[in-house]
Design an enzyme around this catalytic site. Structure first.
Site, PDB file in Angstrom:
ATOM      1  N   ARG A 285       0.857  -1.190   0.000  1.00  0.00           N
ATOM      2  CA  ARG A 285       0.000   0.000   0.000  1.00  0.00           C
ATOM      3  C   ARG A 285       0.891   1.238   0.000  1.00  0.00           C
ATOM      4  O   ARG A 285       1.978   1.238   0.596  1.00  0.00           O
ATOM      5  CB  ARG A 285      -0.913   0.041   1.243  1.00  0.00           C
ATOM      6  CG  ARG A 285      -2.127  -0.868   1.164  1.00  0.00           C
ATOM      7  CD  ARG A 285      -3.160  -0.396   0.123  1.00  0.00           C
ATOM      8  NE  ARG A 285      -4.349  -1.213   0.118  1.00  0.00           N
ATOM      9  CZ  ARG A 285      -4.606  -2.213  -0.735  1.00  0.00           C
ATOM     10  NH1 ARG A 285      -3.705  -2.542  -1.653  1.00  0.00           N
ATOM     11  NH2 ARG A 285      -5.744  -2.872  -0.686  1.00  0.00           N
TER      12      ARG A 285
ATOM     13  N   HIS B  35      -1.558  -0.288  -9.846  1.00  0.00           N
ATOM     14  CA  HIS B  35      -2.254  -1.159  -8.886  1.00  0.00           C
ATOM     15  C   HIS B  35      -2.782  -2.421  -9.584  1.00  0.00           C
ATOM     16  O   HIS B  35      -3.977  -2.725  -9.529  1.00  0.00           O
ATOM     17  CB  HIS B  35      -3.392  -0.405  -8.180  1.00  0.00           C
ATOM     18  CG  HIS B  35      -3.798  -1.057  -6.879  1.00  0.00           C
ATOM     19  ND1 HIS B  35      -4.192  -0.342  -5.776  1.00  0.00           N
ATOM     20  CD2 HIS B  35      -3.879  -2.363  -6.516  1.00  0.00           C
ATOM     21  CE1 HIS B  35      -4.497  -1.180  -4.789  1.00  0.00           C
ATOM     22  NE2 HIS B  35      -4.309  -2.411  -5.219  1.00  0.00           N
TER      23      HIS B  35
HETATM   24  N1  LIG Z   1      -1.189  -4.318  -5.111  1.00  0.00           N
HETATM   25  C1  LIG Z   1      -2.133  -5.232  -5.125  1.00  0.00           C
HETATM   26  O1  LIG Z   1      -2.650  -5.546  -6.194  1.00  0.00           O
HETATM   27  C2  LIG Z   1      -2.562  -5.885  -3.837  1.00  0.00           C
HETATM   28  C3  LIG Z   1      -3.421  -6.986  -3.904  1.00  0.00           C
HETATM   29  C4  LIG Z   1      -3.783  -7.606  -2.719  1.00  0.00           C
HETATM   30  C5  LIG Z   1      -3.298  -7.163  -1.497  1.00  0.00           C
HETATM   31  N2  LIG Z   1      -2.441  -6.087  -1.470  1.00  0.00           N
HETATM   32  C6  LIG Z   1      -1.881  -5.621  -0.185  1.00  0.00           C
HETATM   33  O2  LIG Z   1      -1.138  -6.656   0.412  1.00  0.00           O
HETATM   34  C7  LIG Z   1      -1.339  -6.565   1.838  1.00  0.00           C
HETATM   35  C8  LIG Z   1      -0.944  -7.869   2.503  1.00  0.00           C
HETATM   36  O3  LIG Z   1      -1.928  -8.845   2.237  1.00  0.00           O
HETATM   37  P1  LIG Z   1      -1.969 -10.237   3.018  1.00  0.00           P
HETATM   38  O4  LIG Z   1      -3.178 -10.946   2.570  1.00  0.00           O
HETATM   39  O5  LIG Z   1      -0.663 -10.939   2.934  1.00  0.00           O
HETATM   40  O6  LIG Z   1      -2.161  -9.695   4.519  1.00  0.00           O
HETATM   41  P2  LIG Z   1      -2.064 -10.500   5.893  1.00  0.00           P
HETATM   42  O7  LIG Z   1      -2.238 -11.959   5.643  1.00  0.00           O
HETATM   43  O8  LIG Z   1      -2.948  -9.812   6.849  1.00  0.00           O
HETATM   44  O9  LIG Z   1      -0.529 -10.318   6.322  1.00  0.00           O
HETATM   45  C9  LIG Z   1      -0.043  -9.113   6.810  1.00  0.00           C
HETATM   46  C10 LIG Z   1       1.399  -9.327   7.268  1.00  0.00           C
HETATM   47  O10 LIG Z   1       1.923  -8.070   7.703  1.00  0.00           O
HETATM   48  C11 LIG Z   1       2.440  -8.221   9.009  1.00  0.00           C
HETATM   49  N3  LIG Z   1       2.274  -6.982   9.785  1.00  0.00           N
HETATM   50  C12 LIG Z   1       1.138  -6.307  10.054  1.00  0.00           C
HETATM   51  N4  LIG Z   1       1.396  -5.235  10.831  1.00  0.00           N
HETATM   52  C13 LIG Z   1       2.739  -5.250  11.063  1.00  0.00           C
HETATM   53  C14 LIG Z   1       3.607  -4.437  11.808  1.00  0.00           C
HETATM   54  N5  LIG Z   1       3.158  -3.368  12.489  1.00  0.00           N
HETATM   55  N6  LIG Z   1       4.924  -4.753  11.832  1.00  0.00           N
HETATM   56  C15 LIG Z   1       5.383  -5.855  11.180  1.00  0.00           C
HETATM   57  N7  LIG Z   1       4.600  -6.665  10.446  1.00  0.00           N
HETATM   58  C16 LIG Z   1       3.288  -6.372  10.394  1.00  0.00           C
HETATM   59  C17 LIG Z   1       1.620  -9.333   9.643  1.00  0.00           C
HETATM   60  O11 LIG Z   1       2.337  -9.847  10.741  1.00  0.00           O
HETATM   61  P3  LIG Z   1       1.765 -11.088  11.588  1.00  0.00           P
HETATM   62  O12 LIG Z   1       1.888 -12.267  10.653  1.00  0.00           O
HETATM   63  O13 LIG Z   1       2.692 -11.166  12.735  1.00  0.00           O
HETATM   64  O14 LIG Z   1       0.343 -10.767  11.932  1.00  0.00           O
HETATM   65  C18 LIG Z   1       1.485 -10.290   8.455  1.00  0.00           C
HETATM   66  O15 LIG Z   1       2.645 -11.090   8.343  1.00  0.00           O
HETATM   67  C19 LIG Z   1      -2.805  -6.196   1.948  1.00  0.00           C
HETATM   68  O16 LIG Z   1      -3.094  -5.612   3.208  1.00  0.00           O
HETATM   69  C20 LIG Z   1      -2.968  -5.207   0.814  1.00  0.00           C
HETATM   70  O17 LIG Z   1      -2.686  -3.918   1.293  1.00  0.00           O
HETATM   71  C21 LIG Z   1      -2.081  -5.445  -2.618  1.00  0.00           C
END
Ligand SMILES: NC(=O)c1ccc[n+]([C@@H]2O[C@H](COP(=O)([O-])OP(=O)(O)OC[C@H]3O[C@@H](n4cnc5c(N)ncnc54)[C@H](OP(=O)(O)O)[C@@H]3O)[C@@H](O)[C@H]2O)c1
Length: 310
Positions: free
Chosen positions: A225, A273
């Site tokens: 993001r 995006h």
């Molecule tokens: N560009 C695109 O097309 C696209 C598409 C889809 C998603 N995205 C982005 O990708 C992001 C990640 O998706 P996801 O499904 O992998 O999310 P997720 O499963 O919720 O994973 C988030 C990860 O970030 C870590 N995290 C959260 N807060 C943190 C902090 N303060 N310090 C360190 N680590 C932290 C979490 O740690 P823990 O494991 O310890 O909880 C987890 O490992 C989404 O939120 C979205 O913004 C982008």
């Protein structure tokens, strides 16, 4: 009484999702009414996207859950009118797409592809790239997307460091967490991939101080993001050579304004995006499984922790 399911996402998605959801809900044995328009006080579940029109959940007096089509829930997580469970999207198609996008852009940097694609100037410089095992890639965020990308890169023999909020143990990945872990991860990272959610705690994860920890000339890939990066600090680091190149898929303002310096910076690649998107065929299954669970009194999958914001 049928289960009333309101589809509140971009109308263009309806023709794709409607037949898939009807099929999956029928297969689940549910008596349902699925529509784009249902009186608010009769709705049981909302299939939600931020651009679908619902902002105020107050009128949805019998709502059981909101099921997001998006993985990133920063636009709804803090909505105080929402008082029922919120599930985010974890979709095999979305994960696969992100893995492919991340691996592609890491390989572009690793192999130095631009040199040969854009600089066909008659100069014969036979410098072969190092092997992946000699390259350290750091993935910030080890959730459903970050872990899959990390494992795919590790399968190619990259030295992969992953960073998350809580401690993790993933075979083949050097897992770090906490602020000390971030410093350790960045100080070794030749390529950094951001797959963190947008929360108050992750804003400006890459800022002037943390960018300075990276080895000089490090490259950054952000499909997470926009707010994860302090844009002024990144531009400064790009101009000084501290950062060699950045590939940015997400921005604080989208579409990225035409006059934004990223568009014309020689060491920035902007993508609109498109790193990955929810795939209806697999995502509709995830949504319908959660509705089935809700009706069966089973716990929902992929619930958002509203305090943490992801
Ligand atoms: N560009 C695109 O097309 C696209 C598409 C889809 C998603 N995205 C982005 O990708 C992001 C990640 O998706 P996801 O499904 O992998 O999310 P997720 O499963 O919720 O994973 C988030 C990860 O970030 C870590 N995290 C959260 N807060 C943190 C902090 N303060 N310090 C360190 N680590 C932290 C979490 O740690 P823990 O494991 O310890 O909880 C987890 O490992 C989404 O939120 C979205 O913004 C982008």
């Amino acid at each position: 009484m049928p289960v009333n399911i309101l589809f509140s996402a971009r109308p263009e998605l309806w023709p794709e999702y409607e037949p898939l959801m009807r099929q999956y809900l029928t297969d689940a044995g549910l008596d349902f009414h699925l529509a784009k328009d249902i009186p608010a006080d009769q709705v049981d579940y909302i299939v939600y996207a931020p651009n679908g029109g619902v902002q105020d959940f107050t009128p949805f007096s019998q709502l059981k859950a909101v099921l997001s089509l998006w993985a990133g829930v920063e636009k709804i997580s803090g909505n105080e009118t929402l008082t029922v469970p919120l599930a985010r999207m974890v979709d095999g198609g979305l994960t696969q797409g992100m893995t492919e996008w991340v691996v592609g852009h890491v390989l572009r940097y690793h192999l130095g592809m631009d040199r040969h694609i854009t600089q066909q100037d008659g100069t014969w410089t036979p410098d072969a790239p190092p092997l992946a095992s000699q390259r350290t890639v750091c993935i910030l965020g080890l959730g459903s997307l970050g872990e899959a990308a990390a494992l795919a890169l590790a399968a190619l023999n990259f030295h992969v460091i992953g960073w998350s909020r809580t401690a993790k143990n993933i075979v083949g990945i050097n897992c770090l967490h906490g602020q000390d872990g971030l410093r350790e991860a960045l100080s070794q990272a030749e390529i950094v991939v951001l797959l963190l959610p947008d929360t108050p705690a992750t804003e400006n994860t890459l800022n002037a101080d943390t960018l300075a920890l990276l080895p000089k000339g490090a490259q950054i890939i952000n499909p997470g993001r926009g707010p994860l990066i302090d844009d002024d600090a990144l531009l400064h680091a790009l101009n000084s050579g501290q950062i060699g190149h950045a590939t940015l898929d997400v921005f604080r303002i989208e579409p990225l304004p035409v006059n934004h310096p990223y568009w014309v910076h020689p060491n920035v690649t902007v993508t609109p995006h498109i790193a990955s998107e929810t795939r209806p065929f697999t995502a509709a299954q995830v949504i319908c499984e959660n509705i089935r669970r809700g009706e069966a009194g089973e716990p929902f999958l992929h619930l958002v922790d509203r305090d943490l914001g992801y």
